[in-house]
Motif scaffolding. Structure first.
Motif, PDB file in Angstrom:
ATOM      1  N   GLU A   1       0.831  -1.200   0.000  1.00 37.02           N
ATOM      2  CA  GLU A   1       0.000   0.000   0.000  1.00 37.02           C
ATOM      3  C   GLU A   1       0.872   1.259   0.000  1.00 37.02           C
ATOM      4  O   GLU A   1       0.561   2.252  -0.671  1.00 37.02           O
ATOM      5  CB  GLU A   1      -0.929  -0.028   1.210  1.00 37.02           C
ATOM      6  CG  GLU A   1      -1.976  -1.125   1.146  1.00 37.02           C
ATOM      7  CD  GLU A   1      -2.802  -1.252   2.411  1.00 37.02           C
ATOM      8  OE1 GLU A   1      -2.451  -0.582   3.414  1.00 37.02           O
ATOM      9  OE2 GLU A   1      -3.784  -2.010   2.405  1.00 37.02           O
ATOM     10  N   ALA A   2       1.965   1.212   0.750  1.00 39.92           N
ATOM     11  CA  ALA A   2       2.896   2.340   0.754  1.00 39.92           C
ATOM     12  C   ALA A   2       3.477   2.550  -0.636  1.00 39.92           C
ATOM     13  O   ALA A   2       3.551   3.676  -1.134  1.00 39.92           O
ATOM     14  CB  ALA A   2       4.005   2.101   1.773  1.00 39.92           C
ATOM     15  N   PHE A   3       3.861   1.452  -1.273  1.00 34.57           N
ATOM     16  CA  PHE A   3       4.403   1.534  -2.626  1.00 34.57           C
ATOM     17  C   PHE A   3       3.409   2.194  -3.575  1.00 34.57           C
ATOM     18  O   PHE A   3       3.772   3.023  -4.410  1.00 34.57           O
ATOM     19  CB  PHE A   3       4.768   0.137  -3.128  1.00 34.57           C
ATOM     20  CG  PHE A   3       5.366   0.113  -4.510  1.00 34.57           C
ATOM     21  CD1 PHE A   3       6.737   0.085  -4.690  1.00 34.57           C
ATOM     22  CD2 PHE A   3       4.548   0.107  -5.639  1.00 34.57           C
ATOM     23  CE1 PHE A   3       7.292   0.070  -5.957  1.00 34.57           C
ATOM     24  CE2 PHE A   3       5.086   0.090  -6.908  1.00 34.57           C
ATOM     25  CZ  PHE A   3       6.467   0.072  -7.077  1.00 34.57           C
ATOM     26  N   SER A   4       2.155   1.822  -3.450  1.00 35.96           N
ATOM     27  CA  SER A   4       1.120   2.383  -4.320  1.00 35.96           C
ATOM     28  C   SER A   4       1.009   3.893  -4.138  1.00 35.96           C
ATOM     29  O   SER A   4       0.850   4.637  -5.109  1.00 35.96           O
ATOM     30  CB  SER A   4      -0.230   1.726  -4.030  1.00 35.96           C
ATOM     31  OG  SER A   4      -0.207   0.364  -4.370  1.00 35.96           O
ATOM     32  N   SER A   5       1.084   4.356  -2.901  1.00 32.34           N
ATOM     33  CA  SER A   5       1.014   5.790  -2.640  1.00 32.34           C
ATOM     34  C   SER A   5       2.233   6.503  -3.205  1.00 32.34           C
ATOM     35  O   SER A   5       2.121   7.561  -3.833  1.00 32.34           O
ATOM     36  CB  SER A   5       0.907   6.042  -1.135  1.00 32.34           C
ATOM     37  OG  SER A   5       0.938   7.428  -0.857  1.00 32.34           O
ATOM     38  N   ILE A   6       3.408   5.927  -3.005  1.00 32.35           N
ATOM     39  CA  ILE A   6       4.647   6.513  -3.532  1.00 32.35           C
ATOM     40  C   ILE A   6       4.592   6.563  -5.057  1.00 32.35           C
ATOM     41  O   ILE A   6       4.925   7.576  -5.689  1.00 32.35           O
ATOM     42  CB  ILE A   6       5.858   5.700  -3.051  1.00 32.35           C
ATOM     43  CG1 ILE A   6       5.961   5.746  -1.521  1.00 32.35           C
ATOM     44  CG2 ILE A   6       7.147   6.215  -3.685  1.00 32.35           C
ATOM     45  CD1 ILE A   6       6.825   4.643  -0.932  1.00 32.35           C
ATOM     46  N   ASP A   7       4.167   5.457  -5.651  1.00 30.40           N
ATOM     47  CA  ASP A   7       4.051   5.392  -7.105  1.00 30.40           C
ATOM     48  C   ASP A   7       3.078   6.443  -7.628  1.00 30.40           C
ATOM     49  O   ASP A   7       3.358   7.142  -8.607  1.00 30.40           O
ATOM     50  CB  ASP A   7       3.589   3.996  -7.515  1.00 30.40           C
ATOM     51  CG  ASP A   7       3.414   3.857  -9.011  1.00 30.40           C
ATOM     52  OD1 ASP A   7       4.389   4.082  -9.745  1.00 30.40           O
ATOM     53  OD2 ASP A   7       2.291   3.531  -9.448  1.00 30.40           O
ATOM     54  N   GLY A   8       1.941   6.589  -6.955  1.00 22.15           N
ATOM     55  CA  GLY A   8       0.964   7.583  -7.386  1.00 22.15           C
ATOM     56  C   GLY A   8       1.514   8.996  -7.330  1.00 22.15           C
ATOM     57  O   GLY A   8       1.266   9.819  -8.218  1.00 22.15           O
ATOM     58  N   TYR A   9       2.271   9.294  -6.264  1.00 20.72           N
ATOM     59  CA  TYR A   9       2.881  10.619  -6.123  1.00 20.72           C
ATOM     60  C   TYR A   9       3.808  10.918  -7.308  1.00 20.72           C
ATOM     61  O   TYR A   9       3.733  11.998  -7.925  1.00 20.72           O
ATOM     62  CB  TYR A   9       3.659  10.692  -4.815  1.00 20.72           C
ATOM     63  CG  TYR A   9       4.531  11.920  -4.678  1.00 20.72           C
ATOM     64  CD1 TYR A   9       3.982  13.151  -4.334  1.00 20.72           C
ATOM     65  CD2 TYR A   9       5.902  11.846  -4.907  1.00 20.72           C
ATOM     66  CE1 TYR A   9       4.786  14.286  -4.219  1.00 20.72           C
ATOM     67  CE2 TYR A   9       6.706  12.969  -4.801  1.00 20.72           C
ATOM     68  CZ  TYR A   9       6.151  14.182  -4.453  1.00 20.72           C
ATOM     69  OH  TYR A   9       6.943  15.301  -4.347  1.00 20.72           O
ATOM     70  N   TRP A  10       4.664   9.968  -7.631  1.00 22.59           N
ATOM     71  CA  TRP A  10       5.633  10.213  -8.702  1.00 22.59           C
ATOM     72  C   TRP A  10       5.001  10.154 -10.089  1.00 22.59           C
ATOM     73  O   TRP A  10       5.434  10.864 -11.010  1.00 22.59           O
ATOM     74  CB  TRP A  10       6.806   9.239  -8.588  1.00 22.59           C
ATOM     75  CG  TRP A  10       7.715   9.589  -7.452  1.00 22.59           C
ATOM     76  CD1 TRP A  10       7.896   8.910  -6.286  1.00 22.59           C
ATOM     77  CD2 TRP A  10       8.552  10.754  -7.365  1.00 22.59           C
ATOM     78  NE1 TRP A  10       8.791   9.567  -5.484  1.00 22.59           N
ATOM     79  CE2 TRP A  10       9.206  10.701  -6.111  1.00 22.59           C
ATOM     80  CE3 TRP A  10       8.808  11.831  -8.214  1.00 22.59           C
ATOM     81  CZ2 TRP A  10      10.114  11.689  -5.695  1.00 22.59           C
ATOM     82  CZ3 TRP A  10       9.708  12.817  -7.817  1.00 22.59           C
ATOM     83  CH2 TRP A  10      10.347  12.738  -6.568  1.00 22.59           C
ATOM     84  N   GLN A  11       3.972   9.314 -10.268  1.00 18.41           N
ATOM     85  CA  GLN A  11       3.273   9.321 -11.554  1.00 18.41           C
ATOM     86  C   GLN A  11       2.687  10.702 -11.820  1.00 18.41           C
ATOM     87  O   GLN A  11       2.790  11.235 -12.933  1.00 18.41           O
ATOM     88  CB  GLN A  11       2.158   8.269 -11.557  1.00 18.41           C
ATOM     89  CG  GLN A  11       2.625   6.824 -11.480  1.00 18.41           C
ATOM     90  CD  GLN A  11       3.433   6.381 -12.687  1.00 18.41           C
ATOM     91  OE1 GLN A  11       3.291   6.909 -13.786  1.00 18.41           O
ATOM     92  NE2 GLN A  11       4.306   5.408 -12.479  1.00 18.41           N
ATOM     93  N   ASP A  12       2.090  11.304 -10.809  1.00 19.06           N
ATOM     94  CA  ASP A  12       1.519  12.643 -10.964  1.00 19.06           C
ATOM     95  C   ASP A  12       2.604  13.672 -11.264  1.00 19.06           C
ATOM     96  O   ASP A  12       2.418  14.564 -12.096  1.00 19.06           O
ATOM     97  CB  ASP A  12       0.763  13.049  -9.691  1.00 19.06           C
ATOM     98  CG  ASP A  12      -0.530  12.280  -9.505  1.00 19.06           C
ATOM     99  OD1 ASP A  12      -0.990  11.643 -10.478  1.00 19.06           O
ATOM    100  OD2 ASP A  12      -1.079  12.318  -8.383  1.00 19.06           O
ATOM    101  N   TYR A  13       3.735  13.560 -10.591  1.00 20.11           N
ATOM    102  CA  TYR A  13       4.822  14.521 -10.803  1.00 20.11           C
ATOM    103  C   TYR A  13       5.366  14.421 -12.225  1.00 20.11           C
ATOM    104  O   TYR A  13       5.547  15.444 -12.906  1.00 20.11           O
ATOM    105  CB  TYR A  13       5.946  14.267  -9.795  1.00 20.11           C
ATOM    106  CG  TYR A  13       7.096  15.242  -9.921  1.00 20.11           C
ATOM    107  CD1 TYR A  13       7.020  16.510  -9.347  1.00 20.11           C
ATOM    108  CD2 TYR A  13       8.247  14.906 -10.647  1.00 20.11           C
ATOM    109  CE1 TYR A  13       8.069  17.413  -9.480  1.00 20.11           C
ATOM    110  CE2 TYR A  13       9.301  15.800 -10.778  1.00 20.11           C
ATOM    111  CZ  TYR A  13       9.196  17.053 -10.190  1.00 20.11           C
ATOM    112  OH  TYR A  13      10.236  17.952 -10.337  1.00 20.11           O
ATOM    113  N   PHE A  14       5.615  13.215 -12.687  1.00 21.47           N
ATOM    114  CA  PHE A  14       6.149  13.040 -14.044  1.00 21.47           C
ATOM    115  C   PHE A  14       5.134  13.508 -15.083  1.00 21.47           C
ATOM    116  O   PHE A  14       5.487  14.155 -16.071  1.00 21.47           O
ATOM    117  CB  PHE A  14       6.526  11.574 -14.271  1.00 21.47           C
ATOM    118  CG  PHE A  14       7.922  11.226 -13.829  1.00 21.47           C
ATOM    119  CD1 PHE A  14       8.882  10.840 -14.739  1.00 21.47           C
ATOM    120  CD2 PHE A  14       8.276  11.275 -12.487  1.00 21.47           C
ATOM    121  CE1 PHE A  14      10.176  10.516 -14.338  1.00 21.47           C
ATOM    122  CE2 PHE A  14       9.553  10.956 -12.055  1.00 21.47           C
ATOM    123  CZ  PHE A  14      10.516  10.579 -12.989  1.00 21.47           C
TER     124      PHE A  14
END
Length: 251
Positions: A35-48
């Protein structure tokens, strides 16, 4: 997450406070880390996406028991549940049964994770996951923006040792800074209490100067804390790059 399973999770809130997975068990801790990975991934997907770049594509692997092991090009031995470190390997890839392909892998041995959790807490592990994800961010930015790797340089060329570029601590400190960026996001989203941020600093101090292989410096305790703090207080990945991407000249 089933035993020995590896995947790239999709964006979902990380449960930093109860109710949530029972992180006292290996399976529950693996669920929390997913779940933590999913949140981290979502943050960086939005940034990119905001910067018109292709988002990171990375998988993670959490060996859960003595029956689980993963082969990585960055490790001489198979990665098992008690491999004594967490790491990212840009050279690894993973393809799902559906044909989705991911490049770069994050390895999180669950027994090692449970040991660190006992000394710190759940959120500390999430920030370590964010640190490893930060290396994937570096890799993607380097490839998409044609940036130079963060290694020792001499006369404009990388310094080689046994045929490989010599790493410098700024690469690890940048990953710490990126971990702070995500932690700021997690706090703003209400995913973590302010008090839990202290866990992250403790985890970085415990992990200071640990090596996986030769020539992989991570920086001192104070340097790692300062890097995470810069990422958290600024909430700006560009500030992190300006400070720690030392092989580039920034305006």
């Amino acid at each position: 997450m089933s035993s020995g399973h590896s995947e790239r999770a999709r964006s979902a809130p990380v449960a930093a406070e109860p109710p949530g997975p029972d992180t006292d068990s290996p399976q529950g801790l693996a669920t929390y880390l997913g779940e933590a990975f999913s949140s981290i991934d979502g943050y960086w997907q939005d940034y990119f996406r905001a910067h018109r770049l292709e988002g990171p594509s990375v998988f993670y692997a959490i060996p859960l028991s003595s029956e689980d092991s993963f082969t990585s090009r960055c490790a001489e031995q198979p990665v098992t549940h008690d491999t004594p470190t967490f790491f990212y390997c840009a050279a690894d890839g993973y393809t799902t049964r559906e044909g989705d392909t991911f490049s770069g892998g994050i390895y999180f041995p669950v027994t090692t994770a449970m040991g660190l959790r006992r000394e710190t807490g759940d959120f500390a592990l999430a920030t370590v996951m964010a640190h490893e994800f930060g290396h994937e961010v570096q890799q993607e930015l380097m490839e998409q923006l044609h940036l130079r790797d963060i290694v020792q340089m001499k006369d404009g060329a990388p310094v080689l040792e046994n045929g490989r570029p010599v790493k410098v601590k700024e690469s690890e400190l940048l990953a710490d800074c990126y971990s702070g960026n995500w932690s700021k996001y997690a706090h703003r989203q209400g995913l973590v209490a302010t008090a839990n941020l202290a866990e992250a600093v403790v985890a970085l101090r415990l992990a200071a100067d640990k090596e996986f292989g030769v020539g992989d410096p991570h920086g001192s305790k104070d340097e790692r804390t300062a890097a995470f703090t810069l990422g958290y207080t600024s909430g700006d990945p560009l500030r992190c790059a300006h400070r720690y991407w030392v092989t580039e000249t920034w305006e």
